[in-house]
Design a protein around this motif. Structure first.
Motif, PDB file in Angstrom:
ATOM      1  N   VAL A   1      54.828  33.992  54.673  1.00  0.00           N
ATOM      2  CA  VAL A   1      53.912  32.733  54.589  1.00  0.00           C
ATOM      3  C   VAL A   1      52.394  33.599  55.084  1.00  0.00           C
ATOM      4  O   VAL A   1      51.436  32.931  54.820  1.00  0.00           O
ATOM      5  CB  VAL A   1      54.808  32.313  56.447  1.00  0.00           C
ATOM      6  N   GLY A   2      52.110  34.824  55.137  1.00  0.00           N
ATOM      7  CA  GLY A   2      51.076  35.967  54.919  1.00  0.00           C
ATOM      8  C   GLY A   2      50.022  35.286  55.984  1.00  0.00           C
ATOM      9  O   GLY A   2      49.383  36.175  56.662  1.00  0.00           O
ATOM     10  N   GLU A   3      50.758  35.276  57.344  1.00  0.00           N
ATOM     11  CA  GLU A   3      49.774  35.592  58.613  1.00  0.00           C
ATOM     12  C   GLU A   3      51.030  35.766  59.933  1.00  0.00           C
ATOM     13  O   GLU A   3      52.089  35.312  59.229  1.00  0.00           O
ATOM     14  CB  GLU A   3      49.543  33.785  59.143  1.00  0.00           C
ATOM     15  N   PRO A   4      51.314  36.314  60.679  1.00  0.00           N
ATOM     16  CA  PRO A   4      52.192  36.622  62.024  1.00  0.00           C
ATOM     17  C   PRO A   4      52.199  35.531  62.517  1.00  0.00           C
ATOM     18  O   PRO A   4      52.061  34.760  63.156  1.00  0.00           O
ATOM     19  CB  PRO A   4      50.740  37.773  62.793  1.00  0.00           C
ATOM     20  N   LEU A   5      53.816  36.019  62.423  1.00  0.00           N
ATOM     21  CA  LEU A   5      54.725  34.524  63.255  1.00  0.00           C
ATOM     22  C   LEU A   5      55.803  35.056  64.561  1.00  0.00           C
ATOM     23  O   LEU A   5      56.194  34.395  64.998  1.00  0.00           O
ATOM     24  CB  LEU A   5      55.474  34.186  62.599  1.00  0.00           C
ATOM     25  N   ALA A   6      55.358  36.829  64.959  1.00  0.00           N
ATOM     26  CA  ALA A   6      56.182  37.552  66.060  1.00  0.00           C
ATOM     27  C   ALA A   6      55.646  36.517  67.832  1.00  0.00           C
ATOM     28  O   ALA A   6      56.499  36.090  68.071  1.00  0.00           O
ATOM     29  CB  ALA A   6      55.524  38.889  66.501  1.00  0.00           C
ATOM     30  N   ALA A   7      54.638  35.790  67.695  1.00  0.00           N
ATOM     31  CA  ALA A   7      53.861  35.750  68.565  1.00  0.00           C
ATOM     32  C   ALA A   7      54.398  33.606  68.528  1.00  0.00           C
ATOM     33  O   ALA A   7      55.062  33.621  70.093  1.00  0.00           O
ATOM     34  CB  ALA A   7      52.728  35.198  68.682  1.00  0.00           C
ATOM     35  N   ALA A   8      54.536  32.863  68.269  1.00  0.00           N
ATOM     36  CA  ALA A   8      55.260  32.028  67.827  1.00  0.00           C
ATOM     37  C   ALA A   8      56.322  32.347  67.511  1.00  0.00           C
ATOM     38  O   ALA A   8      57.264  31.240  68.174  1.00  0.00           O
ATOM     39  CB  ALA A   8      54.534  31.072  66.188  1.00  0.00           C
ATOM     40  N   ALA A   9      57.302  33.090  67.234  1.00  0.00           N
ATOM     41  CA  ALA A   9      58.903  33.286  67.156  1.00  0.00           C
ATOM     42  C   ALA A   9      59.563  33.718  68.964  1.00  0.00           C
ATOM     43  O   ALA A   9      60.189  32.896  68.908  1.00  0.00           O
ATOM     44  CB  ALA A   9      59.333  34.244  65.747  1.00  0.00           C
ATOM     45  N   ALA A  10      58.514  34.057  69.700  1.00  0.00           N
ATOM     46  CA  ALA A  10      58.484  34.762  70.664  1.00  0.00           C
ATOM     47  C   ALA A  10      58.271  33.465  71.978  1.00  0.00           C
ATOM     48  O   ALA A  10      59.078  33.541  72.056  1.00  0.00           O
ATOM     49  CB  ALA A  10      58.019  35.657  71.441  1.00  0.00           C
ATOM     50  N   GLU A  11      57.757  32.437  70.989  1.00  0.00           N
ATOM     51  CA  GLU A  11      57.171  31.277  72.284  1.00  0.00           C
ATOM     52  C   GLU A  11      58.261  30.766  71.653  1.00  0.00           C
ATOM     53  O   GLU A  11      58.552  30.193  73.390  1.00  0.00           O
ATOM     54  CB  GLU A  11      55.609  30.531  72.169  1.00  0.00           C
ATOM     55  N   ARG A  12      58.645  30.348  71.207  1.00  0.00           N
ATOM     56  CA  ARG A  12      60.038  28.895  70.380  1.00  0.00           C
ATOM     57  C   ARG A  12      61.335  29.584  70.816  1.00  0.00           C
ATOM     58  O   ARG A  12      62.126  29.190  70.617  1.00  0.00           O
ATOM     59  CB  ARG A  12      59.473  29.068  69.256  1.00  0.00           C
ATOM     60  N   ASP A  13      60.763  31.274  71.074  1.00  0.00           N
ATOM     61  CA  ASP A  13      62.666  31.563  70.521  1.00  0.00           C
ATOM     62  C   ASP A  13      63.869  31.033  69.761  1.00  0.00           C
ATOM     63  O   ASP A  13      64.682  31.318  69.431  1.00  0.00           O
ATOM     64  CB  ASP A  13      63.342  31.702  72.200  1.00  0.00           C
ATOM     65  N   THR A  14      63.352  31.274  68.613  1.00  0.00           N
ATOM     66  CA  THR A  14      64.029  31.085  67.688  1.00  0.00           C
ATOM     67  C   THR A  14      64.286  31.840  66.942  1.00  0.00           C
ATOM     68  O   THR A  14      65.860  31.392  66.738  1.00  0.00           O
ATOM     69  CB  THR A  14      62.393  31.039  65.943  1.00  0.00           C
ATOM     70  N   VAL A  15      64.369  33.043  67.032  1.00  0.00           N
ATOM     71  CA  VAL A  15      65.802  33.997  66.811  1.00  0.00           C
ATOM     72  C   VAL A  15      67.154  34.011  67.744  1.00  0.00           C
ATOM     73  O   VAL A  15      67.992  34.434  67.640  1.00  0.00           O
ATOM     74  CB  VAL A  15      64.563  35.287  66.503  1.00  0.00           C
ATOM     75  N   LYS A  16      66.595  33.751  68.875  1.00  0.00           N
ATOM     76  CA  LYS A  16      67.731  34.213  69.744  1.00  0.00           C
ATOM     77  C   LYS A  16      68.870  32.397  69.650  1.00  0.00           C
ATOM     78  O   LYS A  16      69.433  33.074  69.808  1.00  0.00           O
ATOM     79  CB  LYS A  16      67.024  33.618  71.986  1.00  0.00           C
TER      80      LYS A  16
END
Length: 165
Positions: free
Chosen positions: A144-159
């Protein structure tokens, strides 16, 4: 006394002395020498015949002793065979008990190892999911070109993704 003895004409005094010496010799032989000879012959006969009888008695005694020895030897062999049999049975029992103990110990160790493996597998799965999630978020951020770590942690997408699987 006129005896017709031919050319031998003994004197009566010499004849009496000779006859008395002869009788003295017969008496000495009869009273002293012949009993000793008879006693010696009896001793020899006893030694020979008694020796044979004693030898037969000793032989019979030796035969009895030999038979007793053979019987005790046979008993000792039977006793040794029984002891060997008992020892073999005890050894087999001890071996079976040791084998059972070894099987129990093996089963216990295998069960513990399976439990450890299951725990390690669960921990590894947790660690790997976290690592895969972090790598996926990082890769997605690069794409995507931008850091997604904060958004992924906030949404629990990986979990949520791993929970669906």
């Amino acid at each position: 006394m006129n005896l017709a003895l031919g050319p031998l004409k003994p004197e009566p005094g010499e004849l009496i002395v000779g006859l008395s010496c002869f009788l003295l010799m017969v008496w000495v032989l009869g009273s002293r020498v012949l009993p000793r000879i008879e006693r010696l012959q009896a001793d020899r006969r006893d030694a020979i015949e008694g020796g044979a009888e004693r030898a037969e008695a000793l032989h019979a005694e030796a035969e009895r002793t030999y038979r007793a020895y053979r019987a005790s030897l046979a008993d000792a062999r039977h006793e040794a065979a029984r002891i060997r049999q008992d020892a073999a049975e005890q050894g087999a029992a001890a071996l079976a008990a040791a084998r059972e103990e070894g099987v129990r110990e093996r089963d216990r160790l295998v069960a513990e190892a399976h439990a450890r493996i299951a725990v390690d597998r669960a921990l590894a799965a947790v660690v790997l999911r976290r690592a895969v999630g972090e790598l996926a978020v990082e890769l997605a951020g690069r794409v995507v070109g931008e850091p997604l770590a904060a958004a992924a942690a906030e949404r629990d997408t990986v979990k949520r993704f791993f929970e669906e699987r």
